[in-house]
Design a protein around this motif. Structure first.
Motif, short mmCIF file in Angstrom:
data_model
loop_
_atom_site.label_atom_id
_atom_site.label_comp_id
_atom_site.label_asym_id
_atom_site.label_seq_id
_atom_site.Cartn_x
_atom_site.Cartn_y
_atom_site.Cartn_z
N UNK A 61 0.81 -1.23 -0.03
CA UNK A 61 -0.03 -0.13 0.07
C UNK A 61 0.99 1.17 0.02
N UNK A 62 1.19 1.66 -1.28
CA UNK A 62 2.02 2.99 -1.29
C UNK A 62 1.66 4.05 -0.45
N UNK A 63 0.29 4.52 -0.63
CA UNK A 63 -0.02 5.65 -0.08
C UNK A 63 0.08 5.68 1.46
N UNK A 64 0.52 4.48 2.27
CA UNK A 64 0.69 4.55 3.68
C UNK A 64 2.21 4.46 4.07
N UNK A 65 3.07 4.93 3.24
CA UNK A 65 4.52 5.02 3.42
C UNK A 65 5.27 6.27 2.99
N UNK A 66 6.01 6.80 3.94
CA UNK A 66 6.74 7.81 3.35
C UNK A 66 7.96 7.47 2.44
N UNK A 67 8.22 8.13 1.64
CA UNK A 67 9.25 7.94 0.59
C UNK A 67 10.39 9.06 0.68
N UNK A 68 11.45 8.46 -0.13
CA UNK A 68 12.63 9.31 -0.28
C UNK A 68 13.49 9.13 -1.61
N UNK A 69 14.21 10.27 -1.61
CA UNK A 69 15.10 10.04 -2.89
C UNK A 69 16.63 10.28 -2.33
N UNK A 70 17.45 9.45 -2.51
CA UNK A 70 18.64 9.59 -2.35
C UNK A 70 19.65 9.74 -3.80
N UNK A 71 21.03 9.97 -3.51
CA UNK A 71 21.72 9.81 -4.70
C UNK A 71 23.43 9.50 -4.28
N UNK A 72 23.86 8.99 -5.12
CA UNK A 72 25.28 8.54 -5.01
C UNK A 72 26.11 8.94 -6.29
N UNK A 73 27.15 9.70 -6.01
CA UNK A 73 28.07 9.88 -6.92
C UNK A 73 29.15 8.98 -6.96
N UNK A 74 30.20 8.66 -7.95
CA UNK A 74 31.29 7.76 -7.82
C UNK A 74 32.31 8.19 -6.89
N UNK A 75 32.61 7.51 -5.87
CA UNK A 75 33.56 7.45 -4.97
C UNK A 75 32.99 8.48 -3.80
N UNK A 76 31.74 8.56 -3.72
CA UNK A 76 31.10 9.40 -2.63
C UNK A 76 30.21 8.36 -1.85
N UNK A 77 29.78 8.79 -0.61
CA UNK A 77 28.74 7.99 0.18
C UNK A 77 27.35 8.31 -0.45
N UNK A 78 26.50 7.65 -0.46
CA UNK A 78 24.88 7.85 -0.61
C UNK A 78 24.37 9.00 0.31
N UNK A 79 23.81 9.91 -0.44
CA UNK A 79 23.58 11.04 0.55
C UNK A 79 21.79 11.27 0.09
N UNK A 80 21.43 11.78 1.11
CA UNK A 80 19.86 12.22 1.31
C UNK A 80 19.42 13.35 0.39
N UNK A 81 18.49 13.42 -0.68
CA UNK A 81 18.27 14.08 -1.26
C UNK A 81 16.70 15.01 -0.87
N UNK A 82 15.85 14.34 -0.68
CA UNK A 82 14.30 14.71 -0.30
C UNK A 82 13.67 13.46 0.34
#
Length: 126
Positions: A28-49
């Motif tokens: 049930x998609x509507x009952x869960x928060x969602x997020x976007x993360x990004x990861x550049x080469x050689x860097x840690x994954x980081x929060x976007x939104x």
């Protein structure tokens, strides 16, 4: 089984816009928060939104605030990331994430998300 599938990435020039989509299935998609993360080469994954399960609470990384907009369409089981005024430093793989727990407002921590898409590449040339 939960599936998250991103789309919309590509190669653009600085100043251009892109809209990423994340299609969800399997729960049930509507009952869960969602997020976007990004990861550049050689860097840690980081929060976007992130966006709450209700859609009324949104949070952004300082680096994208004012340029990116997160949204969701629960009727379509889809989340979006509108990216404007793109910069070369926005170049990264972008990952859609679904919260592990229902009815939350979203989080900046990757550990709060138990479901991840395969990622879509965004490359911004100068």
């Amino acid at each position: 089984q939960v599936q998250l599938v991103e789309s919309g990435g590509g190669l653009v020039q600085a100043g251009d816009s892109l809209r990423l989509s994340c299609a969800a299935s399997g729960r049930t998609f509507s009952t869960y928060a969602m997020g976007w993360f990004r990861q550049a080469p050689g860097k840690e994954r980081e929060f976007v939104a992130s966006i709450s399960w209700t859609g009324d609470r949104r949070n952004y990384a300082d680096s994208v605030k004012g340029r990116f907009t997160i949204s969701r369409d629960n009727a379509k089981n889809t989340m979006y990331l509108q990216m404007n005024s793109l910069k070369p430093e926005d170049t990264a793989g972008y990952y859609c994430a679904g919260a592990t727990t229902r009815f939350t407002i979203g989080s900046t921590f990757a550990s709060s998300y138990g479901y991840w898409g395969q990622g879509t590449q965004v490359t911004v040339s100068s």
